[in-house]
Structures are given as C-alpha cells and as structure tokens.
Design an enzyme around this catalytic site. Structure first.
Site, PDB file in Angstrom:
ATOM      1  N   ARG A 155      -4.885   4.291  -3.231  1.00  0.00           N
ATOM      2  CA  ARG A 155      -4.051   4.541  -2.056  1.00  0.00           C
ATOM      3  C   ARG A 155      -4.027   3.311  -1.146  1.00  0.00           C
ATOM      4  O   ARG A 155      -5.027   2.625  -0.988  1.00  0.00           O
ATOM      5  CB  ARG A 155      -4.603   5.725  -1.250  1.00  0.00           C
ATOM      6  CG  ARG A 155      -4.714   7.015  -2.013  1.00  0.00           C
ATOM      7  CD  ARG A 155      -3.418   7.677  -2.312  1.00  0.00           C
ATOM      8  NE  ARG A 155      -2.585   7.901  -1.161  1.00  0.00           N
ATOM      9  CZ  ARG A 155      -1.521   8.728  -1.177  1.00  0.00           C
ATOM     10  NH1 ARG A 155      -1.207   9.396  -2.288  1.00  0.00           N
ATOM     11  NH2 ARG A 155      -0.790   8.879  -0.117  1.00  0.00           N
ATOM     12  N   VAL A 156      -2.887   3.093  -0.558  1.00  0.00           N
ATOM     13  CA  VAL A 156      -2.785   2.006   0.417  1.00  0.00           C
ATOM     14  C   VAL A 156      -2.685   2.563   1.829  1.00  0.00           C
ATOM     15  O   VAL A 156      -2.576   1.830   2.796  1.00  0.00           O
ATOM     16  CB  VAL A 156      -1.573   1.091   0.130  1.00  0.00           C
ATOM     17  CG1 VAL A 156      -1.793   0.316  -1.162  1.00  0.00           C
ATOM     18  CG2 VAL A 156      -0.283   1.896   0.052  1.00  0.00           C
ATOM     19  N   ASP A 157      -2.713   3.896   1.950  1.00  0.00           N
ATOM     20  CA  ASP A 157      -2.674   4.493   3.285  1.00  0.00           C
ATOM     21  C   ASP A 157      -4.064   5.043   3.616  1.00  0.00           C
ATOM     22  O   ASP A 157      -5.029   4.766   2.929  1.00  0.00           O
ATOM     23  CB  ASP A 157      -1.615   5.604   3.337  1.00  0.00           C
ATOM     24  CG  ASP A 157      -1.816   6.638   2.233  1.00  0.00           C
ATOM     25  OD1 ASP A 157      -2.851   6.589   1.531  1.00  0.00           O
ATOM     26  OD2 ASP A 157      -0.932   7.496   2.070  1.00  0.00           O
ATOM     27  N   ASP A 158      -4.164   5.840   4.663  1.00  0.00           N
ATOM     28  CA  ASP A 158      -5.483   6.336   5.052  1.00  0.00           C
ATOM     29  C   ASP A 158      -5.822   7.648   4.370  1.00  0.00           C
ATOM     30  O   ASP A 158      -6.236   8.609   4.999  1.00  0.00           O
ATOM     31  CB  ASP A 158      -5.560   6.471   6.578  1.00  0.00           C
ATOM     32  CG  ASP A 158      -5.586   5.096   7.224  1.00  0.00           C
ATOM     33  OD1 ASP A 158      -6.245   4.209   6.648  1.00  0.00           O
ATOM     34  OD2 ASP A 158      -4.952   4.910   8.265  1.00  0.00           O
TER      35      ASP A 158
END
Ligand code: WTA
Length: 690
Positions: free
Chosen positions: A558-561
C-alpha cells in the site's frame, strides 16, 4: 499472426516486446537457465483451460478491444438470465472530469445469483454432487451438503427471513464463524433480493455496532459461540452488546437469529433476549424447502462489505449482481484452472471479500465442491491443513502468505507427514508473497508440481485483477504476473502521467470490469474522492507496483495509510482513533512495520497526558482499547512512548520519519529541517526500548 481458437489476426507484437521470456512463454524453448523463472510442466499446460501465453494473448486482446462482445459471450453461454440485458452491455465513466463516476454492466438483464449457484447447477445434473464439505475446529466434527441439500437449506432460511419481514432491498447483517450456515445465509439473502453485509466474526462489538448503525439491517444472523483453537469465543455476547449500542443510536434490530454451535457452547449457557432472539435450529428447519426466486436487475445490489481506508470510518463497498456473478465465476475458472473433478479449499473467512468471491459465489457458480473450515490452521498442530487436504482430496488450495510463512517456520515434517498427492494448483492472496515463502509453498507443499496463482485484487475490485493463469506462462516467485481478461493496469507517476515499460509507480486501472464496486454505501462522494480523484481518468488502487522488463507486475504494498496485517486491511486512522479514546492518551500516530509472519505489524507512537507515568499496565490497557474497539487482529505489536511527535510547522505528523524510527533505520531519517521541533526525534530514539 496466429489463428487458433477461431480468432484471427492477433498481433503478437506485444508478446515479442517481452525479450527474455519470448522463448519461454511462446513455447519456443523448454528450459531456462534463469532460476527466477519457473515454467509449468507440459503435462499441466496441455490440459489447462489456457495452455499458452499465445492463447492468453488472443483472448486478452479481444477482451480489451471488444469488452462487450467478450463478456456478453460468457454471460449468455454460462449463466441463466430471466431476461437478457439491454442492447448496451456496459456503460461507464471513470473520469471525474467528465462528470459523475458510473459503472454499469448487463443493465436491464434480469437474473438471480443464488439461482445460478444452485438451481441452475442442479438442473444440469449436479444435485447429488457435494457442494460443501464442512470441517469443524475439532477433528472428527464434520459434515457435507450436496447441491440439493444446500438448496433446501437456503430456501428454508430464505422463507424464515421473508416471514420475519425481510423484503427485497432490506439489509441483513451476518456475524458468524465458518459454519456451513454462513454461506447458506449469504445465499438465502441473495435468493430473496436482500442485501447481505457479512461482518468478520473477529470484529469487536463496537465495530459490529458501527456497521449495524450504518446499514440498518432487519435481521442479524449469528451463532452463540465458536471455538478457535482451544479458546471459546462467545459471539452472541458480542452481538448483544452491539445491538444495545445500535439501539442507543436509534437503530433497533427486531430479530437476532442465533445458530446453536453445540460443540462450542450449549444453549443453556447462552444469554438470551426473549422476543428478539430466535434459535435457528428451532425454527428454520420447519420452513418449506422451496422458495421462489426474487429476480433482480443485474445492477441490483448484492452485498455490502465494509473495508478500511486511510481515513475515517470503514467504507461500505457495494457490489451489484450481474457483473459480479459473471466475473467471479470466470476468474475462478481460469485462475485456478478449475475442472469439475476438483475439490477446492480456500482458507479465507467469509467475513472478507475472498470468502465472498472465492469461498461462496465463484466456486458455487462453477458447481465446485468447496471445503469450509471452521478452525485454526495450526490446531491441534501445524499439520492440520495437510490433514484436511488428504481427508477431502483437495486439489486446489488457496491461502494467504501469512499462513504460508507461519507454517514454514514449523518445519517441513508437518507437511511431509501427509501425502498431498491430490494437490494440483496452489493460490495466494492478501499481500505480496515474498519469494522465499513462495518457494517453500511451491517446493515443499506442492512438491514442485503445482503452479501458484498469486492473485492480486481488492474488496473494491470484487475479483482477481492480476493473476497467473496456471499452465499458461512461466511464473516468477513473488510476481502476480499478468492482468486478467478485461483488466488494464497502468502505472502512473506522482503527477498521474502514465509511465511505460520497465518502471515503478502507482497502480491504477483503466476502464471498468464487470465486478467493479459501484459506490460506497450512502457516500458516492467519498467513492469519487478516494478512488477516482487522485489520478483523473483512472481507478486508483492504493497500491504501489513495479513492472519488470518482461512485463510482469510486482505488487509492492500500500502507498496510503492502510496497513496489511496478515492480509487484513487496517486503517492507521482507525487504530489511532481507538488509542486516543483512551482517557490517558493525548495523541497517537500509527505506522506499519515489517513483520516476519504477519507481513506487516502495527507500531503505535503514543503521547500520554501530562503527569501520567509510563507503565506496563498502561501499555496493556491501550492495546486492550484497540482490541475492544476494532478487534484482536488490530492490536498494536508495539507501543512506543512519545513525549512529542514529529510535526511540520503546520501541524502535520511526518509519518515518513516515524516509519524510519519504527524500523530502526536511524541513518535514513532524511530531511528533518521542516520539523517544528527537531528535538522530538532524539527523545523518540531514546525511548525506543522503554
Ligand atoms: C493487498 C483482499 C500483493 C493489496 C483480496 C490490496 C495483495 C489489498 C495481493 C486489498 C497480492 C491483495 N499481492 N498484494 N496477491 N492481494 N493484496 O481489500 O495491498 O482485503 O490493495 O482484498 O491487499 O485487500 P482486501
């Protein structure tokens, strides 16, 4: 140019662009020197639905150039439609700049997915075939249902639901362990056009309440208790607490249907609310074993499934009927090379999307025999999975990397003690599978004979997006390989520009596919904001990805939180909000760290209110707070005391720095000059082991 399969004029230039694999994937050479490429055996390939990369390419090309033709051919030949869809097979707008995001497939078509799973297969002669093999937590507790028997049970429950006021369009919440009654409940809802929302039975009462309040079900279906390993969990108590909380929020549920799971807890020991609670065994079997089908439009909602995002409360992902049906069935067939003689076992729980698409709908639509396992994979010992594989002669085994890693640590003897001769295809889902786990799975579990389908997809996509087709091409351990039919992955840079060839970027998808989610329940704006605004023109997946020189896709996380713990999606914001609801917690920041077995672990930086001393007791009660508010699976692995958090002058927490501190990469902290108070870094480092 080739012309097999009745298709002509396929341009192979795309395949030729893949240099090293040319020879291998095009079948021009047998062996490869490269240890990182594993070729399927000729024996496997020759019998597979898709036997070569060439064949895939022909089909793939058609699916991209003529999606309407490609999918309507499959939809009309393999499913039952009461009425055919309108002229237009699909319509879509994925570009926020052109107005509202809208995806529709087979609109105007009238069908029912439960009918297609059961009645249609029975009419085709599968009535006496085993639909479900159930294996309980304790060895020796098991059961089976044929397609006929499953239909009867589904109809009885459907009649009960109707009798209790559930109508087309009403929501039903299901909070159950992996009993056969769980898929039965899903199918019963689908049969009468009710929208099911399954909540994973590891969620806490507060999480359950949150979901009940959001979708306001007419009925909640549960079970009194479950044994997981040697521990008894009183599910009914959790439901009671959730229903009390929902009632306080003006959502009162009239009926709570409770299955008595005798092996875990007797009914006498179950807390009861007369008038609301009903024992499944007392009433459901009295209903007729036939129930007319509620025919629905292809675009009619089938289910809601809540999933975590990077911010705010969980989102109700909405899937509709027709496209979801066609896509889950087709992906199941091709990605596992499913044949009628297979016995299929997916270890996922129906509380997650994998259990929806690939325990229940995809396999049953194909008329498969499915193993449903209630217990823990390492109970009574780490050989349980292979014991089950031998017992039911499982030929397709689909699981998560976290399980592979945890069993790998127990040593090979637990595996080799069992025959596993029946295994043919293995599958992996939920997180990137590291090459060493892949190799152990392939070499030890599958004895180097079973291809591994490393399937990349999401709750939102409904079905597999990037996946190997076993037998069709060479595999690379750790790569999900190539896109499924109709799927167009693109990698974009930070500015949203498509980048080509060998590169890394944000993974987006261009154009829709039949099982794409249509909205977030009651929040279409958030749907557009989260998924379509970041890179206009595309669906943004939230994942990072690398495409290698051979065109293989490698998911990098994932590149988000969002943190991926044992394949479970957890939003950092949710954990933080649970922590700060502790009276002694002033502020919290959560990041993911690498974890040997779970893939990622949860690392929480916690600032406590002035004057309160750090203590082991406080640490425990903070963790308990998260267990109670979300569920045990979201409990932080580490609480790091933080007198202050690294923030920019505008007050934004710099997670990049926290991630480095958490993973002890102190020489990689990077530029800290924009911090409002650079001194906090030293304090944090000092407190790392307290
Ligand atoms: C991750 C589960 C790498 C990914 C089906 C995705 C994977 C998220 C894979 C969705 C895979 C899932 N390789 N990463 N084969 N499969 N993921 O919604 O980060 O629970 O965005 O759906 O899991 O998780 P979800």
């Amino acid at each position: 140019k080739v012309s097999s399969m009745g298709l002509t004029d396929v341009d192979l230039s795309a395949a030729r662009k893949i240099p090293r694999l040319n020879a291998a994937v095009l079948g021009e050479s047998q062996a490869t020197e490269d240890d990182n490429v594993i070729l399927p055996s000729d024996q496997f390939s020759s019998r597979a639905h898709v036997s070569s990369y060439l064949q895939y390419l022909e089909m793939y090309q058609r699916s991209i150039e003529d999606p309407a033709g490609f999918w309507s051919d499959i939809a009309s030949s393999e499913f039952f439609w009461k009425k055919k869809w309108d002229q237009q097979v699909y319509s879509e707008n994925l570009d926020v700049r052109k107005g509202e995001i809208k995806i529709e497939w087979f609109k105007g078509g009238i069908t029912n997915i439960c009918y297609n799973c059961l009645d249609r297969n029975i009419e085709a002669g599968l009535g006496k075939k085993i639909a479900l093999y159930w294996e309980g937590n304790e060895s020796g507790f098991d059961g089976t249902l044929t397609y006929n028997e499953l239909l009867h049970k589904v109809c009885q429950l459907a009649n009960f639901l109707k009798d209790n006021g559930v109508r087309k369009g009403d929501a039903v919440v299901i909070y159950m362990p992996m009993l056969m009654e769980l898929p039965i409940a899903m199918l019963a809802c689908a049969r009468i056009g009710a929208i099911h929302s399954v909540v994973f039975a590891g969620f806490s009462s507060e999480s359950l309440a949150q979901r009940i309040i959001d979708c306001k079900p007419k009925v909640v279906i549960t079970c009194n208790a479950v044994k997981r390993g040697s521990k008894v969990i009183h599910l009914k108590d959790i439901v009671d607490a959730a229903l009390t909380e929902s009632a306080q929020n003006a959502v009162s549920v009239a009926t709570c249907l409770t299955y008595e799971n005798e092996s875990a807890l007797k009914r006498e020991s179950t807390k009861w609310k007369t008038g609301r609670d009903i024992w499944w065994q007392d009433v459901v079997p009295k209903y007729p074993t036939t129930c007319t089908v509620e025919w629905v439009d292809a675009e009619y909602p089938l289910f809601l499934l809540y999933t975590s995002g990077s911010t705010g409360k969980p989102k109700g992902v909405l899937h509709t009927t027709g496209g979801y049906m066609v896509y889950t069935a087709t992906t199941f067939k091709y990605a596992f090379d499913y044949k009628p003689s297979d016995v299929y076992w997916c270890t996922a729980d129906c509380g997650w999307i994998t259990g929806h698409s690939y325990v229940t709908y995809g396999p049953l639509l194909n008329g498969a025999s499915v193993v449903v396992f209630e217990g823990a994979p390492n109970y009574p010992d780490p050989g349980r999975c292979w014991d089950i594989v031998d017992k039911y002669k499982v030929s397709i085994f689909y699981t998560a990397p976290t399980l592979v890693r945890s069993l790998m640590r127990e040593g090979n003897e637990y595996v080799t003690r069992y025959s596993r001769k029946s295994l043919r295809v293995l599958g992996s889902v939920g997180e990137p599978i590291n090459p060493s786990a892949w190799r152990w799975f392939f070499n030890v579990v599958g004895e180097s004979r079973c291809p591994i389908s490393d399937t990349w997809w999401q709750t939102e996509t409904g079905g597999f997006m990037i996946t190997p087709l076993p037998g069709a091409w060479a595999q690379k351990p750790g790569s999900a390989t190539f896109p499924f039919f109709g799927v167009q992955p693109v990698l974009v840079d930070e500015k949203g520009n498509e980048i080509e060839g060998e590169c890394s970027g944000y993974l987006c998808l261009k154009s829709s596919w039949p099982s794409a989610f249509r909205t977030l329940y009651n929040d279409h704006e958030r749907y557009e904001m989260t998924y379509f605004k970041p890179f206009p023109g595309y669906y943004f997946t939230g994942d990072g990805c690398t495409r290698d020189k051979d065109g293989y896709y490698w998911l990098t996380g994932r590149v988000d939180d969002v943190i991926n713990v044992s394949g479970h999606r957890i939003g950092t914001a949710e954990v933080e909000s649970a922590l700060v609801s502790h009276p002694q917690c002033a502020e919290a920041a959560v990041v993911g760290i690498e974890h040997e077995v779970k893939g990622q672990g949860i690392y929480a930086f916690v600032t406590i209110v002035d004057g309160v001393p750090y203590s082991e007791e406080l640490r425990k009660s903070l963790i308990l707070m998260v267990r109670n508010q979300i569920g045990a699976f979201a409990a932080p692995d580490k609480i790091h005391w933080a007198p202050g958090l690294p923030k920019t002058r505008s007050g934004k927490i710099m997670r990049r720095i926290l991630r480095k501190i958490a993973s002890k990469q102190l020489d990689e902290l990077g530029d800290t000059s924009t911090l409002a108070d650079p001194g906090v870094i030293d304090q944090l480092i000092e407190l790392a082991d307290r």
